[in-house]
Scaffold this active site. Sequence first.
Site, mmCIF file in Angstrom:
data_model
loop_
_atom_site.group_PDB
_atom_site.id
_atom_site.type_symbol
_atom_site.label_atom_id
_atom_site.label_comp_id
_atom_site.label_asym_id
_atom_site.label_seq_id
_atom_site.Cartn_x
_atom_site.Cartn_y
_atom_site.Cartn_z
ATOM 1 N N ARG A 36 0.816 -1.226 0.000
ATOM 2 C CA ARG A 36 0.000 0.000 0.000
ATOM 3 C C ARG A 36 0.840 1.261 0.000
ATOM 4 O O ARG A 36 0.430 2.277 -0.547
ATOM 5 C CB ARG A 36 -0.943 -0.005 1.199
ATOM 6 C CG ARG A 36 -2.057 -0.999 0.997
ATOM 7 C CD ARG A 36 -3.151 -0.816 2.004
ATOM 8 N NE ARG A 36 -4.329 -1.541 1.576
ATOM 9 C CZ ARG A 36 -5.163 -2.147 2.390
ATOM 10 N NH1 ARG A 36 -4.975 -2.108 3.692
ATOM 11 N NH2 ARG A 36 -6.214 -2.771 1.923
ATOM 12 N N LYS A 199 -19.740 -14.451 1.637
ATOM 13 C CA LYS A 199 -21.009 -13.796 1.974
ATOM 14 C C LYS A 199 -21.813 -13.307 0.788
ATOM 15 O O LYS A 199 -21.319 -12.551 -0.030
ATOM 16 C CB LYS A 199 -20.714 -12.602 2.882
ATOM 17 C CG LYS A 199 -20.258 -12.987 4.264
ATOM 18 C CD LYS A 199 -20.798 -11.974 5.266
ATOM 19 C CE LYS A 199 -19.920 -11.847 6.472
ATOM 20 N NZ LYS A 199 -19.160 -10.597 6.483
ATOM 21 N N GLY A 355 -9.542 -8.264 -1.347
ATOM 22 C CA GLY A 355 -8.267 -8.766 -0.849
ATOM 23 C C GLY A 355 -8.000 -10.206 -1.224
ATOM 24 O O GLY A 355 -6.882 -10.546 -1.639
ATOM 25 N N GLY A 378 -13.898 -3.101 -0.336
ATOM 26 C CA GLY A 378 -15.230 -2.577 -0.021
ATOM 27 C C GLY A 378 -15.646 -1.477 -0.976
ATOM 28 O O GLY A 378 -16.771 -1.454 -1.474
#
Length: 400
Positions: A36, A199, A355, A378
Amino acid sequence: MEKLSIRDLELSGKRVFVRVDFNVPLEQGRVGDDTRIRETLPTLRLARERGARLVLASHLGRPKGKPDPKYSLRPVAGRLADLLGAAVEFAADCVGAEPEAKSRALGNGSVLLLENVRYHREEEANDEAFSRQLAALCDGLFVCDAFGSAHRAHASVVGITRFVRQSAAGLLMERELAYLGKTLSAPERPFVAVLGGAKVSDKIEVVENLMKIADAILIGGGMAYTFFKARGIAVGKSIVETDKIELASRVLSDARGRNFRLLLPVDHVVGAEFRADTQKRTIPIGEMPNGWMGLDIGPQTVQRFSAEIAGAKTIVWNGPMGVFEMPAFAHGTLEIAKAIAAATSRGATSIVGGGDSVAAVQQAGLADKISHLSTGGGASLEFLAGKKLPGVEALTDKAS
Ligand code: AMP
């Protein structure tokens, strides 16, 4: 509306507040994976070359609104200095007298890193006074390069933009918006989306939105089992979100009604237990030994999904096809990564986000064979779900 880019700003001699995503793993007070940090280097280098005085802010972990040395950005300053090949000053707080004095002492091209913005609960509350204090550290110029935080209306992402003259996207942010934006507004067809992961709840809105845009959606991973359950198929102990069965059922009938190609696995690798060394079998969907669970897509599904991917001109992938952290159940995910890389080498545009899927691509050594690896899991999901990201909306419109 196109947003202002850092390339449009007059940076020379100005203090510029740059929101970055330095939310890196720390291992015993040292930076672990520094991807990052590396990803923001093009933005930081450009700003330094143009004589900006850089004030960098980020969050790290979840310190719950108060100082916690476990989540200090101090170790990041050292790593950043090494990577940039320049000194990096550090301020022990992100607002107040110390950072203000340090920001005023910056020379052209020099860099100040602020302590974790989440040491203050006002950050996540998008507090106005706190946003003003952050803005006081710059000369009216804000750059956001933290795409991974753009879906959060926090003070250092959104609040600050009300107290500066211009808010622009950094190079990393710009690249994310260019890839995701073009994919959703004018994809080259066929456009195939591959969705997986545990999910359904995270991705059902993505499925609904992409049904309006894509030509096909391939669903694998744990989320497929809620759809199977909705179709009355035996799933044993596979992961199912009971409160989403009805929604899954609606999506399936909607897809049927519109003749939309929503593909589910036809076979799977099932295990007796959720364990790496559990007994396993490869069987068609619908067959499920008592009490077993589905943990990967099977070879026929790999073949079908790969064929769809091979014919695509645009591919978006988010979420693994199975429990890829366990080598016994990683095959499907790695094969899909290979199929996407192969399609890309034949001219397709591919975007991998989240990820786990990014990790799978890296694990397979295929990272440089994907057009764009999205840094914000997200945020990219919300984008694909058709939502507006507050951190993008808050940036200044171009030529306005
Ligand atoms: P998500 O955060 O929803 O993208 O889910 C990622 C996680 O889903 C990974 O940790 C995978 O191990 C897990 N996963 C994928 N397929 C399955 C499955 N069939 N059963 C249980 N977990 C799964």
